[in-house]
Motif scaffolding. Structure first.
Motif, PDB file in Angstrom:
ATOM      1  N   GLN A 153       2.784  21.611  40.525  1.00 54.55           N
ATOM      2  CA  GLN A 153       3.860  20.963  41.262  1.00 54.55           C
ATOM      3  C   GLN A 153       5.202  21.650  41.048  1.00 54.55           C
ATOM      4  OE1 GLN A 153       1.776  19.449  39.221  1.00 54.55           O
ATOM      5  NE2 GLN A 153       0.824  17.680  40.217  1.00 54.55           N
ATOM      6  N   PHE A 154       5.318  22.416  39.959  1.00 54.38           N
ATOM      7  CA  PHE A 154       6.610  23.036  39.649  1.00 54.38           C
ATOM      8  C   PHE A 154       6.489  24.544  39.855  1.00 54.38           C
ATOM      9  CE2 PHE A 154       5.547  19.583  36.749  1.00 54.38           C
ATOM     10  CZ  PHE A 154       6.479  18.627  37.151  1.00 54.38           C
ATOM     11  N   PRO A 155       6.905  25.015  41.036  1.00 52.31           N
ATOM     12  CA  PRO A 155       6.615  26.429  41.364  1.00 52.31           C
ATOM     13  C   PRO A 155       7.225  27.415  40.370  1.00 52.31           C
ATOM     14  CG  PRO A 155       8.004  25.381  43.034  1.00 52.31           C
ATOM     15  CD  PRO A 155       7.536  24.302  42.138  1.00 52.31           C
ATOM     16  N   ILE A 156       8.432  27.133  39.891  1.00 50.22           N
ATOM     17  CA  ILE A 156       9.063  28.102  38.993  1.00 50.22           C
ATOM     18  C   ILE A 156       8.326  28.139  37.660  1.00 50.22           C
ATOM     19  CG2 ILE A 156      11.175  28.631  37.721  1.00 50.22           C
ATOM     20  CD1 ILE A 156      12.723  27.527  40.094  1.00 50.22           C
ATOM     21  N   LEU A 157       8.017  26.942  37.146  1.00 49.89           N
ATOM     22  CA  LEU A 157       7.274  26.846  35.883  1.00 49.89           C
ATOM     23  C   LEU A 157       5.898  27.485  36.035  1.00 49.89           C
ATOM     24  CD1 LEU A 157       7.828  25.631  33.115  1.00 49.89           C
ATOM     25  CD2 LEU A 157       6.538  23.624  33.816  1.00 49.89           C
ATOM     26  N   ASP A 158       5.302  27.267  37.195  1.00 54.39           N
ATOM     27  CA  ASP A 158       3.978  27.836  37.462  1.00 54.39           C
ATOM     28  C   ASP A 158       4.060  29.362  37.447  1.00 54.39           C
ATOM     29  OD1 ASP A 158       1.229  27.552  38.116  1.00 54.39           O
ATOM     30  OD2 ASP A 158       1.709  28.171  40.160  1.00 54.39           O
ATOM     31  N   MET A 159       5.154  29.873  38.031  1.00 55.46           N
ATOM     32  CA  MET A 159       5.362  31.320  38.058  1.00 55.46           C
ATOM     33  C   MET A 159       5.499  31.862  36.634  1.00 55.46           C
ATOM     34  SD  MET A 159       5.695  33.713  40.200  1.00 55.46           S
ATOM     35  CE  MET A 159       6.050  35.420  40.039  1.00 55.46           C
ATOM     36  N   LEU A 160       6.297  31.144  35.813  1.00 57.66           N
ATOM     37  CA  LEU A 160       6.540  31.601  34.440  1.00 57.66           C
ATOM     38  C   LEU A 160       5.260  31.564  33.617  1.00 57.66           C
ATOM     39  CD1 LEU A 160       9.950  30.070  33.353  1.00 57.66           C
ATOM     40  CD2 LEU A 160       9.356  32.484  33.559  1.00 57.66           C
ATOM     41  N   LEU A 161       4.519  30.473  33.754  1.00 53.31           N
ATOM     42  CA  LEU A 161       3.353  30.284  32.874  1.00 53.31           C
ATOM     43  C   LEU A 161       2.104  30.970  33.402  1.00 53.31           C
ATOM     44  CD1 LEU A 161       3.754  26.563  31.800  1.00 53.31           C
ATOM     45  CD2 LEU A 161       4.247  28.610  30.473  1.00 53.31           C
ATOM     46  N   ASN A 162       2.001  31.078  34.712  1.00 53.33           N
ATOM     47  CA  ASN A 162       0.744  31.588  35.264  1.00 53.33           C
ATOM     48  C   ASN A 162       0.900  32.860  36.087  1.00 53.33           C
ATOM     49  OD1 ASN A 162      -0.953  29.709  34.116  1.00 53.33           O
ATOM     50  ND2 ASN A 162      -0.484  28.207  35.702  1.00 53.33           N
ATOM     51  N   GLY A 163       2.111  33.349  36.214  1.00 47.80           N
ATOM     52  CA  GLY A 163       2.295  34.617  36.911  1.00 47.80           C
ATOM     53  C   GLY A 163       2.127  34.497  38.406  1.00 47.80           C
ATOM     54  N   GLU A 164       2.200  35.640  39.067  1.00 49.80           N
ATOM     55  CA  GLU A 164       2.109  35.652  40.522  1.00 49.80           C
ATOM     56  C   GLU A 164       0.723  35.223  40.972  1.00 49.80           C
ATOM     57  OE1 GLU A 164       3.992  39.095  42.863  1.00 49.80           O
ATOM     58  OE2 GLU A 164       4.843  39.194  40.850  1.00 49.80           O
ATOM     59  N   GLY A 165       0.682  34.392  41.985  1.00 54.23           N
ATOM     60  CA  GLY A 165      -0.600  33.935  42.509  1.00 54.23           C
ATOM     61  C   GLY A 165      -1.251  32.880  41.631  1.00 54.23           C
ATOM     62  N   GLY A 166      -0.576  32.477  40.545  1.00 57.29           N
ATOM     63  CA  GLY A 166      -1.095  31.411  39.690  1.00 57.29           C
ATOM     64  C   GLY A 166      -2.398  31.760  39.002  1.00 57.29           C
ATOM     65  N   ARG A 167      -2.658  33.051  38.792  1.00 56.04           N
ATOM     66  CA  ARG A 167      -3.913  33.426  38.149  1.00 56.04           C
ATOM     67  C   ARG A 167      -3.846  33.323  36.636  1.00 56.04           C
ATOM     68  NH1 ARG A 167      -3.506  37.278  42.100  1.00 56.04           N
ATOM     69  NH2 ARG A 167      -2.508  38.649  40.623  1.00 56.04           N
ATOM     70  N   GLY A 168      -2.664  33.150  36.113  1.00 54.64           N
ATOM     71  CA  GLY A 168      -2.514  33.085  34.663  1.00 54.64           C
ATOM     72  C   GLY A 168      -2.153  34.436  34.091  1.00 54.64           C
ATOM     73  N   HIS A 169      -1.653  34.430  32.847  1.00 54.38           N
ATOM     74  CA  HIS A 169      -1.290  35.691  32.199  1.00 54.38           C
ATOM     75  C   HIS A 169      -2.500  36.296  31.527  1.00 54.38           C
ATOM     76  CE1 HIS A 169       2.807  35.431  33.158  1.00 54.38           C
ATOM     77  NE2 HIS A 169       3.064  34.369  32.420  1.00 54.38           N
ATOM     78  N   HIS A 170      -2.489  37.601  31.456  1.00 56.26           N
ATOM     79  CA  HIS A 170      -3.559  38.352  30.810  1.00 56.26           C
ATOM     80  C   HIS A 170      -3.647  37.947  29.344  1.00 56.26           C
ATOM     81  CE1 HIS A 170      -5.666  42.019  29.416  1.00 56.26           C
ATOM     82  NE2 HIS A 170      -6.200  41.953  30.607  1.00 56.26           N
TER      83      HIS A 170
END
Lengths: 324, 378
Positions: A153-170
């Motif tokens: 629901q929080f696009p900016i937080l989602d971007m920070l925590l999960n990166g582009e496309g919401g796939r998550g960080h490596h």
């Protein structure tokens, strides 16, 4: 929240994520270099060790499918990761052996390992893949990313925590930023860390105090090789999912610069590595504007030189320079 | 503990074992190279024979023709390469004598080639005006670009390995920028400068090769490098700083100046390699001139043990290997990068101080020395 702040926030988040990705390989190598440097054995070979790990990770992960058929798909990249670490540790062992047993100068031997890595990876690339440029023809896997659920629901937080496309960080991004405090803890709070610093400070005194100097130096060099290997694995099995000739592109040397820039402290090294990551992101962002690419490529090294000069300005003259 | 490897001054009694050590290092490195070739090649022996003999001219005897020498082109490329590598070896060896790991030869060479190209393309006039000016411009450029890491180290104690590598990137990108934006030949199908006017080219010596009058310059340059290190005050200071910096400081030598100038003078020698590549070998400068030759200068300097007199021989040996590797790549399934592996192991073996087992000539000599001493005391 107005639309403008939202889009600005999104831009900032995108840049932060890009900086995290660009920092990770430099940070791994810099932490490894810091540990061996504090033990009195500077590891100039970080660049080559990363390259070796990046290469063997891809090759082993691809070939594992035919060596061990029938395993679940997620296992193969990890086999590649383990092979990459093993290969880099072997190369580190070669360096450590020549330095500690045969009395080779550590800096020159480190440069030799870099040359070995550049030659061996292209040589094997040509022999195994039949292409001197990259493994683009192979279908090589990546190590997984970790996705944190529940922030959609929080696009900016989602971007920070999960990166582009919401796939998550490596997974290795998490590991790199966990390795920084872990390295600091090792050096400052554990007995082995104290041994390492003692050996780096005054090897004769350490030997008299009963510290196994040579063993500690082996351990420190191997630890730096392990961390550099993780940086290399991230490059070929995360940042990209292929190996290219010379894909480290000087990151190992940036890592060395980060150690000096960070005044040989874990926190400083982390900050310096992030700075270098940011400078490379800046360069790619500028690449989108209409300036010659050559100028863009000049930015990170120029930035590094300025940073080194700026820090050195306060630290004084040649008399107290690095001990080599 | 590592200071002893990088300086050369070898007392005569130790010279023989050191030469033995170098020979052993080269042979051992070739053996490692062979082992790695054997892992991937179907015909490793044939590949290695090509590597070892590929650069040799082919001399044949026949009744009809008498002696015939073939494949001189390949041997010519050994000589061309050896000239470039001699300059680069000197460029690395001189800062090494001050214990400075300056790896900036690449960048210095690129910028010097650019400076020389600028003069060659825009300066009209006969050769005795253009060529000296091109040399001067190149040497000045190399000197100044070598001065930069020296000053960064002296003023800001910036590690010279890092700074020279960063400066290399900047220099190479600047070279590419200038050639693709300003110096390019609009009629050429790719990014390259126009061919230099003949007044700016070094005259050729061997047909079908690019071996040029630069060959006659080499002995003077080597002599200059030797005389600089061994016969000038600055050279003496550089050697002393490299062997024992605290001593040099204690007796009041200008340590900082020696460090800075050692790198700058190294840059001047690297500049000659740039002139050789532009004004003799390629006769124009392509945008994709490949970087990395500076590191080959490193192996040459180490093989020569940083002794200017030995640099040409080391350069020839290494050029021979490189040319052989190209022949090997063309005729077998082994790619030429195996030479980089051999190069790495040559470096590792050459700098290993405890390589030969203790019973070898060095110990033998020492024992003989000891007996002589005992006899004297008795």
């Amino acid at each position: 929240m107005s639309v403008e702040t939202a889009s600005l926030g999104m831009l900032v988040a995108t840049i932060v994520v890009a900086v995290l990705r660009a920092t990770t390989p430099i940070l791994f190598a810099a932490l490894g270099g810091l540990i061996s440097d504090l033990t009195g054995s500077i590891n100039v070979a970080l660049e080559g060790l990363m390259l070796i790990a990046a290469f063997f990770g891809v090759i082993a992960a691809v070939h594992a499918t035919s060596w061990f058929p029938g395993l679940p798909g997620w296992v193969y990249p990890w086999i590649g990761c383990i092979a990459a670490i093993a290969a880099a540790l072997l190369a580190t062992l070669l360096l450590a052996f020549f330095h500690l047993e045969l009395g080779a100068d550590l800096i020159v031997a480190g440069i030799a390992i870099n040359i070995l890595a550049a030659g061996l990876t292209v040589f094997l690339l040509a022999s195994i893949v039949g292409d001197k440029g990259s493994t683009a023809g192979l279908h090589s896997p990546a190590l997984p990313s970790i996705r944190i659920p529940g922030v959609d629901q929080f696009p900016i937080l989602d971007m920070l925590l999960n990166g582009e496309g919401g796939r998550g960080h490596h997974v290795l991004i998490y590991l790199a930023f966990a390795a920084a405090p872990a390295g600091a803890f090792l050096l400052a709070r554990t007995r082995y860390g104290m041994w390492m610093r003692a050996v780096g400070e005054n090897p004769q005194a350490a030997a008299v105090a009963g510290i196994p100097v040579k063993r500690v130096r082996y351990a420190a060099l191997l630890l730096s090789g392990l961390l550099a290997a993780l940086g290399g694995v991230y490059l070929s099995m995360g940042y990209l999912t292929l190996f290219q000739a010379d894909m480290t592109a000087g990151r190992g040397f940036l890592a060395l610069a980060a150690i000096f820039l960070g005044a040989r402290r874990p926190i400083g090294t982390l900050a310096a590595a992030t700075l270098f990551g940011a400078s490379s992101v800046l360069a790619t962002r500028l690449g989108a504007i209409d300036i010659p690419t050559q100028v863009v490529y000049m930015i990170p090294p120029l930035f590094t030189l300025c940073a080194l000069a700026f820090v050195g300005r306060r630290r004084g003259s040649l008399q107290r320079a690095a001990p080599f | 503990m590592s200071a002893a490897i990088l300086d050369t001054p070898l007392a005569t009694p130790r010279a023989a074992p050191v030469r033995l050590h170098t020979a052993f290092a080269v042979i051992a490195a070739l053996a490692v190279g062979f082992a790695i070739t054997a892992l991937v090649s179907d015909a490793p022996v044939r590949a290695f024979l090509a590597l070892i003999t590929g650069a040799l001219p082919d001399i044949r005897w026949s009744d009809a023709q008498g002696f015939e020498v073939r494949r001189l082109v390949r041997f010519g490329s050994v000589v061309e390469d050896a000239i470039t590598l001699t300059f680069l070896g000197l460029a690395i060896a001189i800062p090494f004598r001050a214990r400075q790991f300056s790896l900036g030869a690449d960048g210095q060479m690129f910028l010097a080639a650019l400076a020389s190209a600028g003069v060659s393309l825009y300066m009209p006039g006969p050769w005795f005006v253009v060529l000296p000016l091109a040399f001067t411009a190149a040497i000045a450029t190399g000197f100044v670009w070598g001065l930069v890491p020296g000053l960064l180290k002296a003023r800001y104690s910036a590690n010279e390995i890092v700074t020279t590598l960063m400066l290399n990137v900047i220099a190479i990108q600047f070279y590419r920028l200038l050639i693709s934006e300003h110096l390019r030949d609009p009629n050429a199908g790719f990014l390259v400068t126009p061919v230099f006017p003949s007044a700016a080219l070094l005259p050729g010596l061997m047909p079908h090769t690019n071996v040029s009058a630069m060959l006659f310059v080499v002995p003077f340059v080597v002599a200059a490098g030797w005389a600089f290190l061994m016969r000038t005050t600055l050279g003496y200071e550089i050697r002393t700083v490299g062997q024992a910096a605290p001593f040099a400081r204690q007796v009041g030598m200008p340590v900082t100046r020696a460090v800075v100038l050692s790198m700058a003078v190294g840059g001047a020698f690297a500049a000659l390699a740039g002139v050789h590549i532009g004004n003799a070998l390629l006769k124009r400068l392509p945008v994709d001139l490949s970087p990395g030759l500076g590191f080959e200068g490193l192996v040459v300097a180490l093989l020569a043990r940083n002794d200017p007199k030995a640099v040409p021989l080391a350069a020839f040996l290494y050029a021979y290997l490189r040319t052989g590797a190209q022949a090997m790549e063309r005729t077998t399934d082994v790619s030429r990068e195996v030479v980089l592996v051999i190069q790495a192991f040559i470096i590792l073996f050459v700098v290993s101080q405890r390589l030969l087992p203790a019973g070898w000539p060095r110990a033998l000599l020492r024992r003989r020395g000891n007996t002589a001493l005992k006899l004297e005391q008795a």
